[in-house]
Design a protein around this motif. Structure first.
Motif, mmCIF file in Angstrom:
data_model
loop_
_atom_site.group_PDB
_atom_site.id
_atom_site.type_symbol
_atom_site.label_atom_id
_atom_site.label_comp_id
_atom_site.label_asym_id
_atom_site.label_seq_id
_atom_site.Cartn_x
_atom_site.Cartn_y
_atom_site.Cartn_z
ATOM 1 N N LEU A 1 0.835 -1.067 0.006
ATOM 2 C CA LEU A 1 0.053 0.033 0.175
ATOM 3 C C LEU A 1 0.650 1.174 0.098
ATOM 4 O O LEU A 1 0.267 2.419 -0.053
ATOM 5 C CB LEU A 1 -0.976 -0.030 1.261
ATOM 6 N N MET A 2 2.189 1.231 -0.056
ATOM 7 C CA MET A 2 3.099 2.396 0.026
ATOM 8 C C MET A 2 3.399 2.944 -1.304
ATOM 9 O O MET A 2 3.460 2.516 -2.434
ATOM 10 C CB MET A 2 4.364 1.724 0.365
ATOM 11 N N ASP A 3 3.074 4.294 -1.196
ATOM 12 C CA ASP A 3 3.999 5.217 -2.111
ATOM 13 C C ASP A 3 5.480 5.586 -1.643
ATOM 14 O O ASP A 3 5.257 6.468 -0.830
ATOM 15 C CB ASP A 3 3.060 6.680 -2.300
ATOM 16 N N LEU A 4 6.225 4.855 -1.875
ATOM 17 C CA LEU A 4 7.490 5.083 -1.492
ATOM 18 C C LEU A 4 8.198 6.356 -1.820
ATOM 19 O O LEU A 4 8.242 6.464 -3.299
ATOM 20 C CB LEU A 4 8.433 3.914 -1.690
ATOM 21 N N THR A 5 8.790 7.410 -1.160
ATOM 22 C CA THR A 5 8.649 8.913 -1.471
ATOM 23 C C THR A 5 10.111 9.061 -1.135
ATOM 24 O O THR A 5 10.975 8.986 -0.173
ATOM 25 C CB THR A 5 7.669 9.481 -0.613
ATOM 26 N N THR A 6 10.675 9.911 -2.028
ATOM 27 C CA THR A 6 11.784 10.790 -2.001
ATOM 28 C C THR A 6 11.332 12.402 -2.483
ATOM 29 O O THR A 6 11.292 12.419 -3.525
ATOM 30 C CB THR A 6 13.089 10.455 -2.199
ATOM 31 N N LEU A 7 11.353 13.339 -1.661
ATOM 32 C CA LEU A 7 10.984 14.739 -2.073
ATOM 33 C C LEU A 7 11.700 15.584 -1.463
ATOM 34 O O LEU A 7 11.367 16.610 -0.402
ATOM 35 C CB LEU A 7 9.415 14.865 -1.970
ATOM 36 N N LYS B 1 14.391 18.545 -2.297
ATOM 37 C CA LYS B 1 14.552 19.232 -3.240
ATOM 38 C C LYS B 1 16.134 19.518 -3.559
ATOM 39 O O LYS B 1 16.511 19.700 -4.745
ATOM 40 C CB LYS B 1 14.104 20.735 -3.270
ATOM 41 N N GLU B 2 16.923 19.665 -2.417
ATOM 42 C CA GLU B 2 18.176 19.660 -2.417
ATOM 43 C C GLU B 2 19.056 18.242 -2.523
ATOM 44 O O GLU B 2 20.253 18.365 -3.373
ATOM 45 C CB GLU B 2 18.895 20.211 -1.115
ATOM 46 N N GLY B 3 18.443 17.392 -2.165
ATOM 47 C CA GLY B 3 19.241 16.157 -2.038
ATOM 48 C C GLY B 3 18.852 14.999 -3.122
ATOM 49 O O GLY B 3 19.938 14.185 -3.302
ATOM 50 N N ASP B 4 17.987 15.006 -3.718
ATOM 51 C CA ASP B 4 17.496 14.042 -4.764
ATOM 52 C C ASP B 4 18.340 14.005 -5.964
ATOM 53 O O ASP B 4 18.677 15.253 -6.625
ATOM 54 C CB ASP B 4 15.861 14.415 -5.159
ATOM 55 N N THR B 5 18.803 12.768 -6.288
ATOM 56 C CA THR B 5 19.512 12.662 -7.902
ATOM 57 C C THR B 5 18.912 11.529 -8.384
ATOM 58 O O THR B 5 18.118 11.121 -7.931
ATOM 59 C CB THR B 5 20.938 12.523 -7.429
ATOM 60 N N GLU B 6 19.437 11.383 -9.758
ATOM 61 C CA GLU B 6 18.594 10.223 -10.510
ATOM 62 C C GLU B 6 19.273 8.884 -9.705
ATOM 63 O O GLU B 6 18.517 8.038 -9.688
ATOM 64 C CB GLU B 6 19.310 10.305 -11.898
ATOM 65 N N VAL C 1 16.962 8.321 -6.777
ATOM 66 C CA VAL C 1 15.669 7.782 -7.141
ATOM 67 C C VAL C 1 15.758 6.448 -7.896
ATOM 68 O O VAL C 1 14.921 5.246 -7.460
ATOM 69 C CB VAL C 1 15.205 8.627 -8.599
ATOM 70 N N LYS C 2 16.845 5.732 -8.455
ATOM 71 C CA LYS C 2 16.996 4.520 -8.677
ATOM 72 C C LYS C 2 17.099 3.552 -7.660
ATOM 73 O O LYS C 2 16.433 2.332 -7.822
ATOM 74 C CB LYS C 2 18.289 4.475 -9.790
ATOM 75 N N GLN C 3 17.939 4.224 -6.706
ATOM 76 C CA GLN C 3 18.024 3.243 -5.416
ATOM 77 C C GLN C 3 16.557 3.119 -4.743
ATOM 78 O O GLN C 3 16.163 2.081 -4.062
ATOM 79 C CB GLN C 3 18.792 4.170 -4.579
ATOM 80 N N LEU C 4 15.865 4.220 -4.722
ATOM 81 C CA LEU C 4 14.507 4.190 -4.242
ATOM 82 C C LEU C 4 13.377 3.055 -4.994
ATOM 83 O O LEU C 4 12.889 2.175 -4.165
ATOM 84 C CB LEU C 4 13.693 5.313 -4.312
ATOM 85 N N VAL C 5 13.724 3.073 -6.187
ATOM 86 C CA VAL C 5 12.786 1.948 -6.946
ATOM 87 C C VAL C 5 13.322 0.648 -6.417
ATOM 88 O O VAL C 5 12.562 -0.358 -6.457
ATOM 89 C CB VAL C 5 13.071 1.977 -8.460
ATOM 90 N N ALA D 1 3.169 0.021 -4.028
ATOM 91 C CA ALA D 1 2.017 0.479 -5.037
ATOM 92 C C ALA D 1 2.840 1.561 -5.900
ATOM 93 O O ALA D 1 2.754 1.516 -7.168
ATOM 94 C CB ALA D 1 1.075 1.057 -4.568
ATOM 95 N N ALA D 2 3.716 2.344 -5.474
ATOM 96 C CA ALA D 2 4.257 3.341 -6.280
ATOM 97 C C ALA D 2 5.642 4.118 -5.685
ATOM 98 O O ALA D 2 5.746 3.939 -4.435
ATOM 99 C CB ALA D 2 3.217 4.608 -6.570
ATOM 100 N N VAL D 3 6.216 4.591 -6.588
ATOM 101 C CA VAL D 3 7.332 5.669 -5.875
ATOM 102 C C VAL D 3 6.912 7.081 -6.278
ATOM 103 O O VAL D 3 6.304 7.241 -7.350
ATOM 104 C CB VAL D 3 8.683 5.403 -6.549
ATOM 105 N N CYS D 4 7.014 7.868 -5.410
ATOM 106 C CA CYS D 4 6.758 9.304 -5.489
ATOM 107 C C CYS D 4 8.120 10.024 -5.576
ATOM 108 O O CYS D 4 8.733 10.377 -4.642
ATOM 109 C CB CYS D 4 5.685 9.924 -4.501
ATOM 110 N N VAL D 5 7.954 10.978 -6.596
ATOM 111 C CA VAL D 5 9.520 11.823 -7.090
ATOM 112 C C VAL D 5 8.963 13.162 -7.577
ATOM 113 O O VAL D 5 7.921 13.204 -7.834
ATOM 114 C CB VAL D 5 10.455 11.013 -7.827
ATOM 115 N N TYR D 6 9.881 13.938 -7.401
ATOM 116 C CA TYR D 6 9.698 15.414 -8.171
ATOM 117 C C TYR D 6 9.459 15.250 -9.537
ATOM 118 O O TYR D 6 10.123 14.168 -10.301
ATOM 119 C CB TYR D 6 10.746 16.124 -7.836
#
Length: 261
Positions: free
Chosen positions: A8-14, A16-21, A24-28, A42-47
């Motif tokens: 049921l999770m939207d696994l999230t990284t938001l 603004k200063e620290g996010d990188t490609e 995001v790949k590691q999050l997936v 269920a989903a990943v949530c990113v900028y």
């Protein structure tokens, strides 16, 4: 139950200063079936700028998770036409779900917001024109505080096309609360009792970090909604989280090693 929560999770990284490609790949990867609980989120949530990287990694891993992104985030102060353009850009980039922040400050000032209604309607129209997509409307309940304002903003969002009601951005001091979620669930329930053919979902976001936190919201759904078993599926219920998965995996590892849970 832990696997249910992960699904049921939207696994999230938001950040603004620290996010990188790479982040995001590691999050997936963390959200894939390769995690220790062998359950995909269920989903990943990113900028929006990281939507293509998320989609590419999902395809590379053969995952089924969706990609959510945010618009009018986190302030809720954007102009309707610009937010519609931002939504179209995100969908064109591959986003499957749009998490839209309403003009919650309007509700604080005058207990209503025609601009929020226009935003929800306009963004939903863009999604429909695109041919696919889910609209989650963020009320920022920790700022609204009042049950009356939460109910009013939820009713407005639902009336103008929300597929999900979402509690919070996670960027304000107060995130989700059981009290706010109860009000939102009651609005969803009332819409169903009034004959609405579409069941609006609920996304809990901001401050859900432990198994006990998540379980409290699941129990609330079971208490308020008579069809809770049908509702507690990714199609209608989500946790917007960053740390919950890691905590569940850590607790699972403790159990396997013989530590007390």
């Amino acid at each position: 139950m832990k696997r249910k929560m992960v699904s049921l999770m939207d696994l999230t990284t938001l950040d603004k200063e620290g996010d990188t490609e790479d982040k995001v790949k590691q999050l997936v990867e963390k959200g894939s079936i390769a995690n220790a609980l062998q359950t995909e989120v269920a989903a990943v949530c990113v900028y929006p700028e990281f939507v293509p990287a998320a989609k590419k990694q999902i395809a590379a891993l053969g995952c089924q998770m969706r990609v959510a992104t945010v618009v009018n985030f986190p302030s809720g102060d954007g102009e309707v036409e610009q937010i519609k353009l931002d939504t179209k850009g995100a969908l064109d980039a591959g986003a499957d779900e749009i998490d839209l922040v309403i003009c919650y400050k309007d509700y604080l000032q005058s207990a209503k917001s025609s601009r929020s209604c226009q935003l929800v309607h306009g963004v939903k129209e863009v999604i429909q024109q695109h041919g696919r997509g889910c609209l989650k409307v963020i009320l920022e309940t920790g700022e609204l505080k009042s049950s009356d304002l939460i109910q009013k903003s939820a009713e407005d969002a639902l009336q103008h096309g929300a597929d999900f009601l979402k509690t919070s951005t996670g960027k304000t001091p107060a995130g989700a609360s059981l009290e706010a979620a109860r009000v939102m669930l009651q609005v969803i329930k009332a819409a169903g009792e009034a004959g609405s053919t579409k069941v609006c979902g609920l996304k809990i976001s901001g401050g859900v970090r432990t198994f006990e936190d998540a379980l409290g919201y699941i129990r609330l759904v079971e208490e308020v909604l008579p069809d809770s078993a049908d509702f507690l599926r990714p199609e209608t219920f989500r946790f917007g989280v960053s740390g919950l998965l890691a905590n569940l995996l850590r607790e699972d590892a403790k159990v396997e090693s013989g530590s007390a849970y």
